[in-house]
Design a protein around this motif. Structure first.
Motif, PDB file in Angstrom:
ATOM      1  N   GLU A  33       0.824  -1.203   0.000  1.00  0.00           N
ATOM      2  CA  GLU A  33       0.000   0.000   0.000  1.00  0.00           C
ATOM      3  C   GLU A  33       0.861   1.257   0.000  1.00  0.00           C
ATOM      4  OE1 GLU A  33      -3.300   2.013  -0.545  1.00  0.00           O
ATOM      5  OE2 GLU A  33      -3.245  -0.187  -0.387  1.00  0.00           O
ATOM      6  N   MET A  34       1.967   1.252   0.770  1.00  0.00           N
ATOM      7  CA  MET A  34       2.874   2.399   0.756  1.00  0.00           C
ATOM      8  C   MET A  34       3.452   2.619  -0.634  1.00  0.00           C
ATOM      9  SD  MET A  34       6.522   3.025   2.737  1.00  0.00           S
ATOM     10  CE  MET A  34       5.853   3.253   4.382  1.00  0.00           C
ATOM     11  N   ALA A  35       3.851   1.538  -1.292  1.00  0.00           N
ATOM     12  CA  ALA A  35       4.426   1.651  -2.633  1.00  0.00           C
ATOM     13  C   ALA A  35       3.409   2.205  -3.622  1.00  0.00           C
ATOM     14  CB  ALA A  35       4.936   0.286  -3.090  1.00  0.00           C
ATOM     15  N   ILE A  36       2.172   1.759  -3.525  1.00  0.00           N
ATOM     16  CA  ILE A  36       1.125   2.230  -4.439  1.00  0.00           C
ATOM     17  C   ILE A  36       0.847   3.712  -4.236  1.00  0.00           C
ATOM     18  CG2 ILE A  36      -1.339   2.025  -4.979  1.00  0.00           C
ATOM     19  CD1 ILE A  36      -1.045  -0.992  -4.338  1.00  0.00           C
TER      20      ILE A  36
ATOM     21  N   ASN B 124      -4.711  -7.701  -7.841  1.00  0.00           N
ATOM     22  CA  ASN B 124      -5.700  -7.678  -8.933  1.00  0.00           C
ATOM     23  C   ASN B 124      -6.443  -6.349  -8.983  1.00  0.00           C
ATOM     24  OD1 ASN B 124      -5.078 -10.299  -9.716  1.00  0.00           O
ATOM     25  ND2 ASN B 124      -6.569 -11.218  -8.312  1.00  0.00           N
ATOM     26  N   CYS B 125      -6.743  -5.803  -7.817  1.00  0.00           N
ATOM     27  CA  CYS B 125      -7.472  -4.541  -7.748  1.00  0.00           C
ATOM     28  C   CYS B 125      -6.715  -3.415  -8.434  1.00  0.00           C
ATOM     29  CB  CYS B 125      -7.757  -4.195  -6.295  1.00  0.00           C
ATOM     30  SG  CYS B 125      -8.685  -2.664  -6.060  1.00  0.00           S
ATOM     31  N   HIS B 126      -5.386  -3.480  -8.400  1.00  0.00           N
ATOM     32  CA  HIS B 126      -4.560  -2.431  -9.014  1.00  0.00           C
ATOM     33  C   HIS B 126      -3.972  -2.859 -10.352  1.00  0.00           C
ATOM     34  CE1 HIS B 126      -4.686  -1.053  -4.812  1.00  0.00           C
ATOM     35  NE2 HIS B 126      -4.559   0.153  -5.323  1.00  0.00           N
ATOM     36  N   GLY B 127      -4.493  -3.945 -10.907  1.00  0.00           N
ATOM     37  CA  GLY B 127      -4.080  -4.373 -12.243  1.00  0.00           C
ATOM     38  C   GLY B 127      -2.664  -4.883 -12.322  1.00  0.00           C
TER      39      GLY B 127
END
Length: 311
Positions: free
Chosen positions: A181-184, A213-216
């Motif tokens: 999550e931090m990286a995203i 999957n949610c972030h492709g």
């Protein structure tokens, strides 16, 4: 002047004949030459001692004296100090200025589970052309007097920068999810990014795979028991532990060293400083031509701007 003349032509004529022409005794010329050599040796020793002082400063300023001769040489060159790499290595050896040795890989993956395993899409292709094309993730652990502290990281293969990290006292799925999550949030990657990890239960679990999957993102996993399939992440952990921890790392020996982490919070502060202050921004990376991940990304960004203006 007469001594210098003899020295300049000694390769073409005999010293004895030149001394006779210049009305000098042969032993006087050899005494002059010996004195000149002694002066040159003394001057060279003085220059070497001055360079050793500079080498020691750079060595001490590196994280826990971790730099070897290649990185120290480049640091000195950037400071405008003229020196050769072999000379730096020779002086470091003669004055016992030693970099820390790297640690061996240790298999920490718990892959005895029935969860689905993603194919090895990365297939050890560790060189990519731009940021946010491929990330790698892994977990390691640090011992403190309060018990283990687990560290999960996400690295961008392009620059080897740590784009996400997380620490907690237990090795649960939330550990790797927080790092991702931090990286995203930092990088905002586009769909299609390949995310490579080992096949541990934290990465193979439904919660983590749903987040990918949610972030492709395209999941990729190492082969069973093969740490070389995720060598970049393993190498980072080896570097971190080499530079942060003492040479003895066994659970019993670590208590006898001054660098023991008294608490998990103390270890967290140390890891934060290492990643965000030292590794990402300052540490010279051999794969990147001995510049830091931040400098490597900045150089790429400037090159892209130049290409855009030229177009």
């Amino acid at each position: 002047m007469r001594y210098r003349f003899i020295q300049d032509y000694a390769g073409r004529f005999s010293v004895q004949m030149l001394c006779e022409v210049m009305e000098l005794k042969t032993r006087s010329y050899y005494a002059w030459r010996s004195e000149k050599r002694a002066v040159r040796r003394h001057e060279k020793q003085e220059r070497d001692l001055a360079l050793v002082d500079q080498i020691q400063k750079v060595h001490q300023q590196s994280y826990d004296r971790s730099y070897g001769s290649p990185r120290i040489h480049l640091e000195l060159r950037e400071q405008g100090i003229a020196c050769g790499r072999h000379r730096v290595a020779r002086l470091m050896q003669s004055h016992q200025i030693v970099a820390k040795k790297r640690r061996r890989f240790r298999v920490t993956t718990q892959s005895d589970h029935a969860l689905p395993i993603a194919p090895n899409v990365l297939d050890r292709q560790f060189t990519v052309a731009s940021p946010n094309q491929c990330w790698v993730g892994d977990i390691t652990y640090l011992w403190t007097r309060e018990g283990w502290l687990y560290l999960a990281v996400v690295l961008d293969l392009f620059s080897r920068r740590v784009v996400g990290w997380s620490m907690q006292a237990t090795m649960e799925t939330r550990l790797v999810c927080d790092a991702l999550e931090m990286a995203i949030q930092r990088c905002c990657p586009q769909a299609g990014l390949v995310y490579h990890s080992d096949r541990g239960g934290q990465y193979a679990g439904l919660v983590y795979q749903d987040k990918l999957n949610c972030h492709g993102m395209v999941a990729s996993m190492s082969r069973k028991g093969n740490c070389w399939d995720n060598a970049v992440a393993e190498s980072f952990f080896s570097t971190l532990k080499t530079e942060m921890l003492p040479a003895q790392v066994s659970r019993m020996q670590v208590f006898r060293t001054r660098q023991v982490f008294r608490t998990r919070e103390e270890a967290k502060a140390c890891v934060f400083e290492y990643i965000e202050v030292w590794y990402n921004r300052k540490r010279r990376h051999s794969t990147l031509g001995y510049i830091s991940p931040a400098q490597f990304e900045q150089r790429h960004f400037e090159q892209q701007q130049q290409l855009a203006r030229a177009a």
